[in-house]
Design a protein around this motif. Sequence first.
Motif, PDB file in Angstrom:
ATOM      1  N   VAL A  79       5.203  19.389  -7.719  1.00 25.74           N
ATOM      2  CA  VAL A  79       5.158  18.075  -8.378  1.00 25.74           C
ATOM      3  C   VAL A  79       5.817  18.170  -9.753  1.00 25.74           C
ATOM      4  O   VAL A  79       6.652  17.332 -10.120  1.00 25.74           O
ATOM      5  CB  VAL A  79       3.703  17.566  -8.498  1.00 25.74           C
ATOM      6  CG1 VAL A  79       3.611  16.393  -9.475  1.00 25.74           C
ATOM      7  CG2 VAL A  79       3.161  17.159  -7.136  1.00 25.74           C
TER       8      VAL A  79
ATOM      9  N   TRP B 274       3.069  16.131   5.576  1.00 27.05           N
ATOM     10  CA  TRP B 274       3.852  16.629   4.449  1.00 27.05           C
ATOM     11  C   TRP B 274       2.953  16.849   3.223  1.00 27.05           C
ATOM     12  O   TRP B 274       1.765  16.518   3.251  1.00 27.05           O
ATOM     13  CB  TRP B 274       4.986  15.647   4.133  1.00 27.05           C
ATOM     14  CG  TRP B 274       4.524  14.226   3.967  1.00 27.05           C
ATOM     15  CD1 TRP B 274       4.253  13.338   4.971  1.00 27.05           C
ATOM     16  CD2 TRP B 274       4.229  13.553   2.741  1.00 27.05           C
ATOM     17  NE1 TRP B 274       3.804  12.159   4.432  1.00 27.05           N
ATOM     18  CE2 TRP B 274       3.790  12.256   3.076  1.00 27.05           C
ATOM     19  CE3 TRP B 274       4.295  13.910   1.398  1.00 27.05           C
ATOM     20  CZ2 TRP B 274       3.416  11.326   2.099  1.00 27.05           C
ATOM     21  CZ3 TRP B 274       3.929  12.976   0.434  1.00 27.05           C
ATOM     22  CH2 TRP B 274       3.492  11.714   0.791  1.00 27.05           C
TER      23      TRP B 274
ATOM     24  N   LEU C 190      -4.758   0.866  -2.097  1.00 25.57           N
ATOM     25  CA  LEU C 190      -5.064   1.008  -0.672  1.00 25.57           C
ATOM     26  C   LEU C 190      -5.529  -0.312  -0.060  1.00 25.57           C
ATOM     27  O   LEU C 190      -5.192  -0.629   1.085  1.00 25.57           O
ATOM     28  CB  LEU C 190      -6.158   2.073  -0.476  1.00 25.57           C
ATOM     29  CG  LEU C 190      -5.735   3.530  -0.716  1.00 25.57           C
ATOM     30  CD1 LEU C 190      -6.967   4.423  -0.764  1.00 25.57           C
ATOM     31  CD2 LEU C 190      -4.780   4.008   0.374  1.00 25.57           C
TER      32      LEU C 190
ATOM     33  N   PHE D 182      10.801  14.351   1.634  1.00 27.70           N
ATOM     34  CA  PHE D 182       9.447  14.814   1.938  1.00 27.70           C
ATOM     35  C   PHE D 182       9.472  16.332   2.075  1.00 27.70           C
ATOM     36  O   PHE D 182      10.328  16.878   2.767  1.00 27.70           O
ATOM     37  CB  PHE D 182       8.918  14.152   3.220  1.00 27.70           C
ATOM     38  CG  PHE D 182       8.771  12.658   3.050  1.00 27.70           C
ATOM     39  CD1 PHE D 182       7.603  12.119   2.545  1.00 27.70           C
ATOM     40  CD2 PHE D 182       9.828  11.805   3.352  1.00 27.70           C
ATOM     41  CE1 PHE D 182       7.478  10.749   2.345  1.00 27.70           C
ATOM     42  CE2 PHE D 182       9.720  10.435   3.157  1.00 27.70           C
ATOM     43  CZ  PHE D 182       8.538   9.898   2.657  1.00 27.70           C
TER      44      PHE D 182
ATOM     45  N   SER E 297       6.149  14.125  -2.001  1.00 23.99           N
ATOM     46  CA  SER E 297       7.311  13.257  -1.773  1.00 23.99           C
ATOM     47  C   SER E 297       8.023  12.962  -3.079  1.00 23.99           C
ATOM     48  O   SER E 297       7.411  12.909  -4.147  1.00 23.99           O
ATOM     49  CB  SER E 297       6.887  11.951  -1.099  1.00 23.99           C
ATOM     50  OG  SER E 297       6.052  11.198  -1.962  1.00 23.99           O
TER      51      SER E 297
ATOM     52  N   ASP F  84       3.008   7.175   3.957  1.00 24.77           N
ATOM     53  CA  ASP F  84       2.241   6.496   2.902  1.00 24.77           C
ATOM     54  C   ASP F  84       2.008   7.491   1.773  1.00 24.77           C
ATOM     55  O   ASP F  84       1.324   8.508   1.967  1.00 24.77           O
ATOM     56  CB  ASP F  84       0.893   6.003   3.440  1.00 24.77           C
ATOM     57  CG  ASP F  84       1.044   4.773   4.326  1.00 24.77           C
ATOM     58  OD1 ASP F  84       1.957   3.966   4.062  1.00 24.77           O
ATOM     59  OD2 ASP F  84       0.251   4.610   5.262  1.00 24.77           O
ATOM     60  N   ALA F  85       2.564   7.193   0.612  1.00 28.02           N
ATOM     61  CA  ALA F  85       2.454   8.112  -0.531  1.00 28.02           C
ATOM     62  C   ALA F  85       1.785   7.405  -1.699  1.00 28.02           C
ATOM     63  O   ALA F  85       1.973   6.201  -1.907  1.00 28.02           O
ATOM     64  CB  ALA F  85       3.834   8.599  -0.949  1.00 28.02           C
ATOM     65  N   VAL F  86       1.024   8.167  -2.452  1.00 23.15           N
ATOM     66  CA  VAL F  86       0.428   7.629  -3.677  1.00 23.15           C
ATOM     67  C   VAL F  86       0.981   8.426  -4.848  1.00 23.15           C
ATOM     68  O   VAL F  86       1.132   9.655  -4.765  1.00 23.15           O
ATOM     69  CB  VAL F  86      -1.120   7.660  -3.603  1.00 23.15           C
ATOM     70  CG1 VAL F  86      -1.654   9.083  -3.519  1.00 23.15           C
ATOM     71  CG2 VAL F  86      -1.724   6.926  -4.785  1.00 23.15           C
ATOM     72  N   GLU F  87       1.342   7.706  -5.898  1.00 23.15           N
ATOM     73  CA  GLU F  87       1.989   8.352  -7.028  1.00 23.15           C
ATOM     74  C   GLU F  87       1.072   9.333  -7.742  1.00 23.15           C
ATOM     75  O   GLU F  87      -0.115   9.069  -7.910  1.00 23.15           O
ATOM     76  CB  GLU F  87       2.470   7.295  -8.028  1.00 23.15           C
ATOM     77  CG  GLU F  87       3.472   7.862  -9.002  1.00 23.15           C
ATOM     78  CD  GLU F  87       3.790   6.906 -10.140  1.00 23.15           C
ATOM     79  OE1 GLU F  87       3.391   5.737 -10.085  1.00 23.15           O
ATOM     80  OE2 GLU F  87       4.422   7.354 -11.106  1.00 23.15           O
ATOM     81  N   VAL F  88       1.661  10.455  -8.161  1.00 22.22           N
ATOM     82  CA  VAL F  88       0.909  11.420  -8.975  1.00 22.22           C
ATOM     83  C   VAL F  88       1.645  11.643 -10.285  1.00 22.22           C
ATOM     84  O   VAL F  88       2.818  11.417 -10.399  1.00 22.22           O
ATOM     85  CB  VAL F  88       0.733  12.777  -8.252  1.00 22.22           C
ATOM     86  CG1 VAL F  88      -0.275  12.655  -7.141  1.00 22.22           C
ATOM     87  CG2 VAL F  88       2.060  13.317  -7.743  1.00 22.22           C
TER      88      VAL F  88
ATOM     89  N   ARG G 110       9.719   8.607  -8.475  1.00 25.32           N
ATOM     90  CA  ARG G 110       8.284   8.539  -8.218  1.00 25.32           C
ATOM     91  C   ARG G 110       7.899   9.746  -7.384  1.00 25.32           C
ATOM     92  O   ARG G 110       8.489   9.970  -6.326  1.00 25.32           O
ATOM     93  CB  ARG G 110       7.922   7.276  -7.422  1.00 25.32           C
ATOM     94  CG  ARG G 110       8.666   6.015  -7.851  1.00 25.32           C
ATOM     95  CD  ARG G 110       8.210   5.538  -9.188  1.00 25.32           C
ATOM     96  NE  ARG G 110       6.813   5.228  -9.154  1.00 25.32           N
ATOM     97  CZ  ARG G 110       6.255   4.236  -9.810  1.00 25.32           C
ATOM     98  NH1 ARG G 110       6.981   3.446 -10.571  1.00 25.32           N
ATOM     99  NH2 ARG G 110       4.966   4.033  -9.740  1.00 25.32           N
ATOM    100  N   VAL G 111       6.936  10.487  -7.855  1.00 24.63           N
ATOM    101  CA  VAL G 111       6.475  11.659  -7.119  1.00 24.63           C
ATOM    102  C   VAL G 111       5.160  11.295  -6.446  1.00 24.63           C
ATOM    103  O   VAL G 111       4.270  10.724  -7.080  1.00 24.63           O
ATOM    104  CB  VAL G 111       6.280  12.862  -8.059  1.00 24.63           C
ATOM    105  CG1 VAL G 111       6.012  14.116  -7.249  1.00 24.63           C
ATOM    106  CG2 VAL G 111       7.500  13.047  -8.941  1.00 24.63           C
ATOM    107  N   GLY G 112       5.038  11.630  -5.159  1.00 28.25           N
ATOM    108  CA  GLY G 112       3.853  11.219  -4.420  1.00 28.25           C
ATOM    109  C   GLY G 112       3.206  12.348  -3.642  1.00 28.25           C
ATOM    110  O   GLY G 112       3.810  13.400  -3.404  1.00 28.25           O
ATOM    111  N   VAL G 113       1.964  12.100  -3.279  1.00 27.03           N
ATOM    112  CA  VAL G 113       1.258  12.945  -2.311  1.00 27.03           C
ATOM    113  C   VAL G 113       0.731  12.001  -1.230  1.00 27.03           C
ATOM    114  O   VAL G 113       0.781  10.777  -1.391  1.00 27.03           O
ATOM    115  CB  VAL G 113       0.108  13.739  -2.970  1.00 27.03           C
ATOM    116  CG1 VAL G 113       0.646  14.693  -4.033  1.00 27.03           C
ATOM    117  CG2 VAL G 113      -0.931  12.802  -3.571  1.00 27.03           C
ATOM    118  N   VAL G 114       0.226  12.581  -0.145  1.00 29.28           N
ATOM    119  CA  VAL G 114      -0.206  11.756   0.985  1.00 29.28           C
ATOM    120  C   VAL G 114      -1.312  10.788   0.559  1.00 29.28           C
ATOM    121  O   VAL G 114      -2.309  11.201  -0.035  1.00 29.28           O
ATOM    122  CB  VAL G 114      -0.694  12.640   2.150  1.00 29.28           C
ATOM    123  CG1 VAL G 114      -1.264  11.789   3.282  1.00 29.28           C
ATOM    124  CG2 VAL G 114       0.445  13.507   2.667  1.00 29.28           C
ATOM    125  N   ALA G 115      -1.119   9.511   0.865  1.00 30.52           N
ATOM    126  CA  ALA G 115      -2.134   8.503   0.543  1.00 30.52           C
ATOM    127  C   ALA G 115      -3.193   8.493   1.633  1.00 30.52           C
ATOM    128  O   ALA G 115      -2.920   8.821   2.786  1.00 30.52           O
ATOM    129  CB  ALA G 115      -1.491   7.127   0.434  1.00 30.52           C
ATOM    130  N   SER G 116      -4.386   8.106   1.257  1.00 30.79           N
ATOM    131  CA  SER G 116      -5.497   8.119   2.217  1.00 30.79           C
ATOM    132  C   SER G 116      -5.587   6.787   2.958  1.00 30.79           C
ATOM    133  O   SER G 116      -6.641   6.154   3.023  1.00 30.79           O
ATOM    134  CB  SER G 116      -6.806   8.434   1.496  1.00 30.79           C
ATOM    135  OG  SER G 116      -7.005   7.525   0.424  1.00 30.79           O
TER     136      SER G 116
END
Lengths: 132, 132
Positions: free
Chosen positions: A54, A87, B98, A38, A90, B128-132, A70-76
């Motif tokens: 990213v 963060w 989600l 992270f 990810s 919690d991460a969402v893929e980009v 797998r590249v991630g950003v914060v999920a809602s």
Amino acid sequence: MSTSRRTFLAATTAAAIFTTEAGATAVTHYPKLVHHVFFWLKNPDSKEDRDKLVAGVKTLSKIETVRDLRVGVVASTEKREVVDNSWGVSELIFFSDLAGQATYQTHPIHLEFIKNCSHLWEKVIVYDAVEV
Amino acid sequence: MSTSRRTFLAATTAAAIFTTEAGATAVTHYPKLVHHVFFWLKNPDSKEDRDKLVAGVKTLSKIETVRDLRVGVVASTEKREVVDNSWGVSELIFFSDLAGQATYQTHPIHLEFIKNCSHLWEKVIVYDAVEV
């Protein structure tokens, strides 16, 4: 049609069938070593910096021991006390084993990524887990 | 041989070929929402407590929106300043979206897990991460 092309198509088709049969996404022989990083950005409000990081993380998939990235950003998801959403980016990588992770650490592509992108982050936390 | 049995065998064989062809593990249509939970045990030296929590986390795979679940313990990678190896058990879950994660949060199996296992941990961090 070449043999490899036929094999690829067969694999794709079968995987799709497998997905339907299992009622869930097909994942086969998944590697056992999980490397989850992270990054906290120096400029958390900069979409440009986030996109640069990213893109940088995505270059790591070229390292031969990286089985999946797998590249991630914060999920809602719901804000809860236990959820850390402070963060920015990810990086979730699967390796087959410890040796694969060690190779990655000193790989030229990884070192290049650090050289090009480390100015973007102010903090990093790494979790290395092995499946049980 | 039943149709489903034949399909399963075809999928298994093709997946194995795909793995060989790609030189890496086959992963197809992987869900985009990553839910990674780290647990710090109240009794970090108790293998019994750790095993109980691992077993508890594994029950979560029965929740219908859980696309994949991997239970981990700290890997013996190199000790570095950025690596957090102070936790005890990790829970890596993939959801399709989600809504899948929301269903999981209030699912009876998840609530039962919390009831049975929450006395084992003293701290939890969720990413919690969402893929980009």
